[in-house]
Scaffold this motif. Structure first.
Motif, PDB file in Angstrom:
ATOM      1  N   GLN A   1       0.835  -1.208   0.000  1.00  0.00           N
ATOM      2  CA  GLN A   1       0.000   0.000   0.000  1.00  0.00           C
ATOM      3  C   GLN A   1       0.873   1.263   0.000  1.00  0.00           C
ATOM      4  N   ASP A   2       1.960   1.225   0.777  1.00  0.00           N
ATOM      5  CA  ASP A   2       2.889   2.361   0.805  1.00  0.00           C
ATOM      6  C   ASP A   2       3.502   2.568  -0.575  1.00  0.00           C
ATOM      7  N   LYS A   3       3.891   1.478  -1.220  1.00  0.00           N
ATOM      8  CA  LYS A   3       4.502   1.573  -2.548  1.00  0.00           C
ATOM      9  C   LYS A   3       3.509   2.117  -3.572  1.00  0.00           C
ATOM     10  N   GLU A   4       2.265   1.713  -3.453  1.00  0.00           N
ATOM     11  CA  GLU A   4       1.234   2.226  -4.350  1.00  0.00           C
ATOM     12  C   GLU A   4       1.026   3.727  -4.128  1.00  0.00           C
ATOM     13  N   ALA A   5       0.998   4.133  -2.869  1.00  0.00           N
ATOM     14  CA  ALA A   5       0.866   5.565  -2.561  1.00  0.00           C
ATOM     15  C   ALA A   5       2.032   6.341  -3.145  1.00  0.00           C
ATOM     16  N   LEU A   6       3.237   5.801  -3.021  1.00  0.00           N
ATOM     17  CA  LEU A   6       4.418   6.461  -3.562  1.00  0.00           C
ATOM     18  C   LEU A   6       4.348   6.548  -5.086  1.00  0.00           C
ATOM     19  N   ASP A   7       3.895   5.484  -5.733  1.00  0.00           N
ATOM     20  CA  ASP A   7       3.740   5.512  -7.186  1.00  0.00           C
ATOM     21  C   ASP A   7       2.762   6.613  -7.607  1.00  0.00           C
ATOM     22  N   ASN A   8       1.677   6.769  -6.834  1.00  0.00           N
ATOM     23  CA  ASN A   8       0.696   7.816  -7.137  1.00  0.00           C
ATOM     24  C   ASN A   8       1.304   9.208  -6.963  1.00  0.00           C
ATOM     25  N   TRP A   9       2.112   9.374  -5.913  1.00  0.00           N
ATOM     26  CA  TRP A   9       2.783  10.652  -5.717  1.00  0.00           C
ATOM     27  C   TRP A   9       3.752  10.937  -6.857  1.00  0.00           C
ATOM     28  N   GLU A  10       4.512   9.922  -7.251  1.00  0.00           N
ATOM     29  CA  GLU A  10       5.470  10.110  -8.342  1.00  0.00           C
ATOM     30  C   GLU A  10       4.745  10.549  -9.615  1.00  0.00           C
ATOM     31  N   GLU A  11       3.632   9.920  -9.904  1.00  0.00           N
ATOM     32  CA  GLU A  11       2.848  10.291 -11.086  1.00  0.00           C
ATOM     33  C   GLU A  11       2.371  11.743 -10.983  1.00  0.00           C
ATOM     34  N   HIS A  12       1.929  12.128  -9.806  1.00  0.00           N
ATOM     35  CA  HIS A  12       1.485  13.496  -9.568  1.00  0.00           C
ATOM     36  C   HIS A  12       2.624  14.490  -9.840  1.00  0.00           C
ATOM     37  N   PHE A  13       3.812  14.212  -9.307  1.00  0.00           N
ATOM     38  CA  PHE A  13       4.947  15.102  -9.505  1.00  0.00           C
ATOM     39  C   PHE A  13       5.360  15.152 -10.970  1.00  0.00           C
ATOM     40  N   ARG A  14       5.307  14.023 -11.657  1.00  0.00           N
ATOM     41  CA  ARG A  14       5.672  13.998 -13.082  1.00  0.00           C
ATOM     42  C   ARG A  14       4.747  14.892 -13.903  1.00  0.00           C
ATOM     43  N   LYS A  15       3.478  14.949 -13.531  1.00  0.00           N
ATOM     44  CA  LYS A  15       2.510  15.770 -14.255  1.00  0.00           C
ATOM     45  C   LYS A  15       2.664  17.253 -13.932  1.00  0.00           C
ATOM     46  N   LYS A  16       3.133  17.553 -12.742  1.00  0.00           N
ATOM     47  CA  LYS A  16       3.100  18.923 -12.242  1.00  0.00           C
ATOM     48  C   LYS A  16       4.428  19.668 -12.326  1.00  0.00           C
ATOM     49  N   TYR A  17       5.548  18.976 -12.162  1.00  0.00           N
ATOM     50  CA  TYR A  17       6.850  19.634 -12.030  1.00  0.00           C
ATOM     51  C   TYR A  17       7.878  19.035 -12.979  1.00  0.00           C
ATOM     52  N   PRO A  18       8.807  19.855 -13.456  1.00  0.00           N
ATOM     53  CA  PRO A  18       9.839  19.327 -14.342  1.00  0.00           C
ATOM     54  C   PRO A  18      10.880  18.500 -13.579  1.00  0.00           C
ATOM     55  N   ILE A  19      11.342  17.461 -14.234  1.00  0.00           N
ATOM     56  CA  ILE A  19      12.446  16.653 -13.704  1.00  0.00           C
ATOM     57  C   ILE A  19      13.737  17.341 -14.116  1.00  0.00           C
ATOM     58  N   VAL A  20      14.602  17.576 -13.140  1.00  0.00           N
ATOM     59  CA  VAL A  20      15.853  18.285 -13.428  1.00  0.00           C
ATOM     60  C   VAL A  20      17.082  17.391 -13.249  1.00  0.00           C
ATOM     61  N   GLY A  21      16.878  16.150 -12.846  1.00  0.00           N
ATOM     62  CA  GLY A  21      18.018  15.268 -12.695  1.00  0.00           C
ATOM     63  C   GLY A  21      17.676  13.984 -11.970  1.00  0.00           C
ATOM     64  N   LYS A  22      18.723  13.264 -11.616  1.00  0.00           N
ATOM     65  CA  LYS A  22      18.602  11.988 -10.917  1.00  0.00           C
ATOM     66  C   LYS A  22      19.334  12.080  -9.572  1.00  0.00           C
ATOM     67  N   LEU A  23      18.796  11.387  -8.579  1.00  0.00           N
ATOM     68  CA  LEU A  23      19.461  11.286  -7.281  1.00  0.00           C
ATOM     69  C   LEU A  23      20.415  10.112  -7.342  1.00  0.00           C
ATOM     70  N   VAL A  24      21.681  10.374  -7.020  1.00  0.00           N
ATOM     71  CA  VAL A  24      22.718   9.346  -7.077  1.00  0.00           C
ATOM     72  C   VAL A  24      23.487   9.334  -5.770  1.00  0.00           C
ATOM     73  N   PRO A  25      24.057   8.193  -5.403  1.00  0.00           N
ATOM     74  CA  PRO A  25      24.826   8.142  -4.151  1.00  0.00           C
ATOM     75  C   PRO A  25      26.141   8.905  -4.265  1.00  0.00           C
ATOM     76  N   GLU A  26      26.672   9.272  -3.103  1.00  0.00           N
ATOM     77  CA  GLU A  26      27.992   9.904  -3.042  1.00  0.00           C
ATOM     78  C   GLU A  26      29.016   8.905  -3.560  1.00  0.00           C
ATOM     79  N   LYS A  27      30.050   9.401  -4.228  1.00  0.00           N
ATOM     80  CA  LYS A  27      31.090   8.505  -4.751  1.00  0.00           C
ATOM     81  C   LYS A  27      32.162   8.288  -3.737  1.00  0.00           C
TER      82      LYS A  27
END
Length: 139
Positions: free
Chosen positions: A113-139
């Motif tokens: 259920q948490d993962k589904e909620a997160l997927d819904n949030w991600e979809e919401h953000f994709r529709k509303k805001y521009p993606i400016v990059g990717k989150l990557v770990p520190e090297k």
């Protein structure tokens, strides 16, 4: 400094920038680069006027939602951070937001259920805001 600007020059826009609005749509994603948690932390509305948050590895520019994600906004805990766990759990508590000196959250322990909620949030953000990059770990 941005709180002074907001105080002296308040925005007249009162609608929720995260709400569905047929007149507003995110532009095609523009990938600017990779963001480590440390680099992302600068885009919190205090250190930089821009406000970025990460959701499921994508970094979104939510500056248009400053009244919500910026300083003193109800979701300001997410500014400059990976908001994935908090969104999945519908929690704005800092215990669900990792600091820049911690590893990227692998989202272990989330329920279906948490993962589904997160997927819904991600979809919401994709529709509303521009993606400016990717989150990557520190090297």
């Amino acid at each position: 400094m941005s709180f002074i600007k907001d105080f002296l020059f308040p925005s007249v826009k009162t609608s929720d920038p995260t709400a569905d609005d047929s007149n507003t749509s995110a532009k095609d994603p523009v990938v600017e680069g990779e963001f480590t948690p440390r680099k992302l932390s600068v885009f919190n509305g205090h250190d930089d006027e821009k406000i970025f948050i990460a959701v499921k590895g994508n970094v979104f520019d939510v500056t248009a939602g400053r009244q919500f994600y910026g300083p003193s906004g109800p979701y300001s805990n997410f500014a400059g951070h990976d908001a994935s766990r908090g969104l999945a759990l519908n929690s704005f508590e800092m215990e669900n937001v990792r600091t820049f000196d911690q590893p990227i959250d692998n989202l272990e322990g989330l329920t279906p259920q948490d993962k589904e909620a997160l997927d819904n949030w991600e979809e919401h953000f994709r529709k509303k805001y521009p993606i400016v990059g990717k989150l990557v770990p520190e090297k």
